[in-house]
Design a protein around this motif. Structure first.
Motif, PDB file in Angstrom:
ATOM      1  N   LEU A  35     -14.399   3.526   1.406  1.00  0.00           N
ATOM      2  CA  LEU A  35     -14.865   2.820   0.200  1.00  0.00           C
ATOM      3  C   LEU A  35     -14.644   3.672  -1.044  1.00  0.00           C
ATOM      4  O   LEU A  35     -14.163   3.183  -2.067  1.00  0.00           O
ATOM      5  N   ARG A  36     -15.000   4.975  -0.956  1.00  0.00           N
ATOM      6  CA  ARG A  36     -14.792   5.878  -2.078  1.00  0.00           C
ATOM      7  C   ARG A  36     -13.319   5.966  -2.458  1.00  0.00           C
ATOM      8  O   ARG A  36     -12.954   5.935  -3.624  1.00  0.00           O
ATOM      9  N   ALA A  37     -12.454   6.061  -1.441  1.00  0.00           N
ATOM     10  CA  ALA A  37     -11.013   6.161  -1.684  1.00  0.00           C
ATOM     11  C   ALA A  37     -10.479   4.882  -2.298  1.00  0.00           C
ATOM     12  O   ALA A  37      -9.613   4.913  -3.169  1.00  0.00           O
ATOM     13  N   MET A  38     -11.007   3.738  -1.844  1.00  0.00           N
ATOM     14  CA  MET A  38     -10.554   2.454  -2.404  1.00  0.00           C
ATOM     15  C   MET A  38     -10.951   2.325  -3.875  1.00  0.00           C
ATOM     16  O   MET A  38     -10.207   1.748  -4.667  1.00  0.00           O
ATOM     17  N   ASN A  39     -12.123   2.840  -4.217  1.00  0.00           N
ATOM     18  CA  ASN A  39     -12.624   2.722  -5.590  1.00  0.00           C
ATOM     19  C   ASN A  39     -12.033   3.749  -6.532  1.00  0.00           C
ATOM     20  O   ASN A  39     -12.040   3.554  -7.745  1.00  0.00           O
ATOM     21  N   SER A  40     -11.544   4.873  -6.011  1.00  0.00           N
ATOM     22  CA  SER A  40     -10.932   5.880  -6.879  1.00  0.00           C
ATOM     23  C   SER A  40      -9.518   6.127  -6.395  1.00  0.00           C
ATOM     24  O   SER A  40      -8.696   5.228  -6.434  1.00  0.00           O
ATOM     25  N   ASN A  41      -9.228   7.293  -5.933  1.00  0.00           N
ATOM     26  CA  ASN A  41      -7.906   7.616  -5.407  1.00  0.00           C
ATOM     27  C   ASN A  41      -8.035   8.145  -3.988  1.00  0.00           C
ATOM     28  O   ASN A  41      -8.989   8.853  -3.670  1.00  0.00           O
ATOM     29  N   TRP A  42      -7.035   7.844  -3.181  1.00  0.00           N
ATOM     30  CA  TRP A  42      -7.005   8.360  -1.817  1.00  0.00           C
ATOM     31  C   TRP A  42      -6.728   9.860  -1.882  1.00  0.00           C
ATOM     32  O   TRP A  42      -5.939  10.316  -2.713  1.00  0.00           O
ATOM     33  N   PRO A  43      -7.392  10.639  -1.027  1.00  0.00           N
ATOM     34  CA  PRO A  43      -7.163  12.097  -1.049  1.00  0.00           C
ATOM     35  C   PRO A  43      -5.736  12.424  -0.649  1.00  0.00           C
ATOM     36  O   PRO A  43      -5.081  11.669   0.060  1.00  0.00           O
ATOM     37  N   ASN A  44      -5.261  13.544  -1.151  1.00  0.00           N
ATOM     38  CA  ASN A  44      -3.917  13.984  -0.805  1.00  0.00           C
ATOM     39  C   ASN A  44      -4.014  15.403  -0.284  1.00  0.00           C
ATOM     40  O   ASN A  44      -4.467  16.280  -1.013  1.00  0.00           O
ATOM     41  N   PRO A  45      -3.681  15.716   0.911  1.00  0.00           N
ATOM     42  CA  PRO A  45      -3.110  14.845   1.941  1.00  0.00           C
ATOM     43  C   PRO A  45      -4.191  13.963   2.577  1.00  0.00           C
ATOM     44  O   PRO A  45      -5.376  14.268   2.500  1.00  0.00           O
ATOM     45  N   ILE A  46      -3.758  12.882   3.210  1.00  0.00           N
ATOM     46  CA  ILE A  46      -4.662  11.935   3.860  1.00  0.00           C
ATOM     47  C   ILE A  46      -5.183  12.552   5.158  1.00  0.00           C
ATOM     48  O   ILE A  46      -4.407  13.036   5.972  1.00  0.00           O
ATOM     49  N   GLU A  47      -6.500  12.529   5.325  1.00  0.00           N
ATOM     50  CA  GLU A  47      -7.093  13.006   6.579  1.00  0.00           C
ATOM     51  C   GLU A  47      -6.691  12.077   7.715  1.00  0.00           C
ATOM     52  O   GLU A  47      -6.528  10.880   7.511  1.00  0.00           O
ATOM     53  N   LYS A  48      -6.566  12.629   8.899  1.00  0.00           N
ATOM     54  CA  LYS A  48      -6.108  11.870  10.064  1.00  0.00           C
ATOM     55  C   LYS A  48      -6.986  10.644  10.320  1.00  0.00           C
ATOM     56  O   LYS A  48      -6.493   9.570  10.621  1.00  0.00           O
ATOM     57  N   LYS A  49      -8.308  10.797  10.166  1.00  0.00           N
ATOM     58  CA  LYS A  49      -9.211   9.681  10.436  1.00  0.00           C
ATOM     59  C   LYS A  49      -9.099   8.567   9.387  1.00  0.00           C
ATOM     60  O   LYS A  49      -9.453   7.428   9.647  1.00  0.00           O
ATOM     61  N   LEU A  50      -8.549   8.866   8.213  1.00  0.00           N
ATOM     62  CA  LEU A  50      -8.382   7.853   7.165  1.00  0.00           C
ATOM     63  C   LEU A  50      -7.016   7.173   7.215  1.00  0.00           C
ATOM     64  O   LEU A  50      -6.809   6.158   6.545  1.00  0.00           O
ATOM     65  N   GLU A  51      -6.081   7.731   7.992  1.00  0.00           N
ATOM     66  CA  GLU A  51      -4.717   7.198   8.031  1.00  0.00           C
ATOM     67  C   GLU A  51      -4.630   5.706   8.345  1.00  0.00           C
ATOM     68  O   GLU A  51      -3.917   4.978   7.665  1.00  0.00           O
ATOM     69  N   PRO A  52      -5.351   5.200   9.369  1.00  0.00           N
ATOM     70  CA  PRO A  52      -5.227   3.768   9.663  1.00  0.00           C
ATOM     71  C   PRO A  52      -5.633   2.880   8.486  1.00  0.00           C
ATOM     72  O   PRO A  52      -5.049   1.824   8.259  1.00  0.00           O
ATOM     73  N   PHE A  53      -6.619   3.342   7.717  1.00  0.00           N
ATOM     74  CA  PHE A  53      -7.063   2.568   6.559  1.00  0.00           C
ATOM     75  C   PHE A  53      -6.086   2.724   5.397  1.00  0.00           C
ATOM     76  O   PHE A  53      -5.815   1.764   4.678  1.00  0.00           O
ATOM     77  N   HIS A  54      -5.574   3.934   5.214  1.00  0.00           N
ATOM     78  CA  HIS A  54      -4.643   4.177   4.125  1.00  0.00           C
ATOM     79  C   HIS A  54      -3.368   3.356   4.295  1.00  0.00           C
ATOM     80  O   HIS A  54      -2.817   2.830   3.327  1.00  0.00           O
ATOM     81  N   LYS A  55      -2.903   3.231   5.547  1.00  0.00           N
ATOM     82  CA  LYS A  55      -1.695   2.440   5.811  1.00  0.00           C
ATOM     83  C   LYS A  55      -1.884   0.981   5.419  1.00  0.00           C
ATOM     84  O   LYS A  55      -0.922   0.295   5.101  1.00  0.00           O
ATOM     85  N   ARG A  56      -3.132   0.526   5.461  1.00  0.00           N
ATOM     86  CA  ARG A  56      -3.432  -0.882   5.160  1.00  0.00           C
ATOM     87  C   ARG A  56      -4.179  -1.034   3.834  1.00  0.00           C
ATOM     88  O   ARG A  56      -4.832  -2.039   3.614  1.00  0.00           O
ATOM     89  N   GLU A  57      -4.062  -0.049   2.975  1.00  0.00           N
ATOM     90  CA  GLU A  57      -4.885  -0.046   1.768  1.00  0.00           C
ATOM     91  C   GLU A  57      -4.698  -1.296   0.911  1.00  0.00           C
ATOM     92  O   GLU A  57      -5.646  -1.807   0.320  1.00  0.00           O
ATOM     93  N   SER A  58      -3.491  -1.859   0.894  1.00  0.00           N
ATOM     94  CA  SER A  58      -3.270  -3.059   0.080  1.00  0.00           C
ATOM     95  C   SER A  58      -3.889  -4.303   0.729  1.00  0.00           C
ATOM     96  O   SER A  58      -4.053  -5.330   0.078  1.00  0.00           O
ATOM     97  N   GLU A  59      -4.262  -4.203   2.009  1.00  0.00           N
ATOM     98  CA  GLU A  59      -4.846  -5.338   2.727  1.00  0.00           C
ATOM     99  C   GLU A  59      -6.362  -5.242   2.823  1.00  0.00           C
ATOM    100  O   GLU A  59      -7.011  -6.162   3.324  1.00  0.00           O
ATOM    101  N   LEU A  60      -6.935  -4.126   2.373  1.00  0.00           N
ATOM    102  CA  LEU A  60      -8.380  -3.934   2.447  1.00  0.00           C
ATOM    103  C   LEU A  60      -9.069  -4.553   1.240  1.00  0.00           C
ATOM    104  O   LEU A  60      -8.548  -4.510   0.122  1.00  0.00           O
ATOM    105  N   ALA A  61     -10.243  -5.119   1.487  1.00  0.00           N
ATOM    106  CA  ALA A  61     -11.022  -5.722   0.406  1.00  0.00           C
ATOM    107  C   ALA A  61     -12.502  -5.551   0.718  1.00  0.00           C
ATOM    108  O   ALA A  61     -12.891  -5.385   1.876  1.00  0.00           O
ATOM    109  N   ILE A  62     -13.317  -5.604  -0.328  1.00  0.00           N
ATOM    110  CA  ILE A  62     -14.764  -5.536  -0.180  1.00  0.00           C
ATOM    111  C   ILE A  62     -15.330  -6.850  -0.704  1.00  0.00           C
ATOM    112  O   ILE A  62     -15.009  -7.277  -1.807  1.00  0.00           O
ATOM    113  N   GLU A  63     -16.155  -7.488   0.110  1.00  0.00           N
ATOM    114  CA  GLU A  63     -16.811  -8.740  -0.283  1.00  0.00           C
ATOM    115  C   GLU A  63     -18.267  -8.647   0.142  1.00  0.00           C
ATOM    116  O   GLU A  63     -18.561  -8.447   1.322  1.00  0.00           O
TER     117      GLU A  63
END
Length: 176
Positions: A35-63
């Motif tokens: 959620l923090r990464a979606m609202n600001s910037n994704w960390p660089n480099p991407i942590e391994k546990k965040l990779e699946p979400f980062h790959k789909r970042e354009s498909e993620l949404a909060i409702e």
């Protein structure tokens, strides 16, 4: 500009409510980082546990505080067992559970978790249809050469051959 809006029908959610999912999402350590990464910037480099979400970042949404991947609700760790129980309600079996889950929710290791749930359920095991076992047939050794042949096609691009192998001598023949 067209916007996609996902609505959670709370009448259809029995074991947990959208509000409960939103609260659990805020308290989930991994989803909180996403959620923090979606609202600001994704960390660089991407942590391994965040990779699946980062790959789909354009498909993620909060409702309503709930995270969605496309039309699937991302289920926080705290509620995953409750979702599995709800999917398992009525003992639909492994295939139906997987199909239902794939259309509605996103769980880490979803297939493995569903398989484990069904394997542990005695009722599901009793209802499981056993695949019919095909009888084993071993070929008899041919009495003479060229009595039994194995035929197949082989080729590459524009070249095709018919491959014939004698079952007794293993002699190959190639026909163009």
């Amino acid at each position: 500009m067209d916007e996609d809006v996902f609505v959670i029908d709370e009448d259809q959610i029995t074991e947990f409510s959208a509000r409960k999912v939103a609260v659990a999402t805020r308290w989930d350590k991994l989803l909180c980082q996403v959620l923090r990464a979606m609202n600001s910037n994704w960390p660089n480099p991407i942590e391994k546990k965040l990779e699946p979400f980062h790959k789909r970042e354009s498909e993620l949404a909060i409702e309503n505080g709930c995270m969605f991947w496309g039309s699937k609700m991302v289920i926080p760790k705290e509620l995953q067992s409750a979702v599995l129980c709800e999917l398992h309600e009525g003992n639909p079996g492994m295939t139906k559970m997987k199909n239902l889950a794939r259309t509605r929710v996103l769980l880490p290791n979803m297939d493995r978790e569903i398989e484990e749930t069904v394997r542990k359920c005695l009722h599901c095991q009793d209802q499981r249809s056993e695949a019919a076992q095909a009888p084993v047939h071993s070929w008899e050794f041919p009495a003479k050469p060229w009595n039994r042949l194995h035929i197949d096609f082989a080729g590459h691009n524009d070249f095709h051959w018919k491959v014939i192998i004698d079952a007794r001598t293993k002699w190959p023949e190639l026909l163009l």
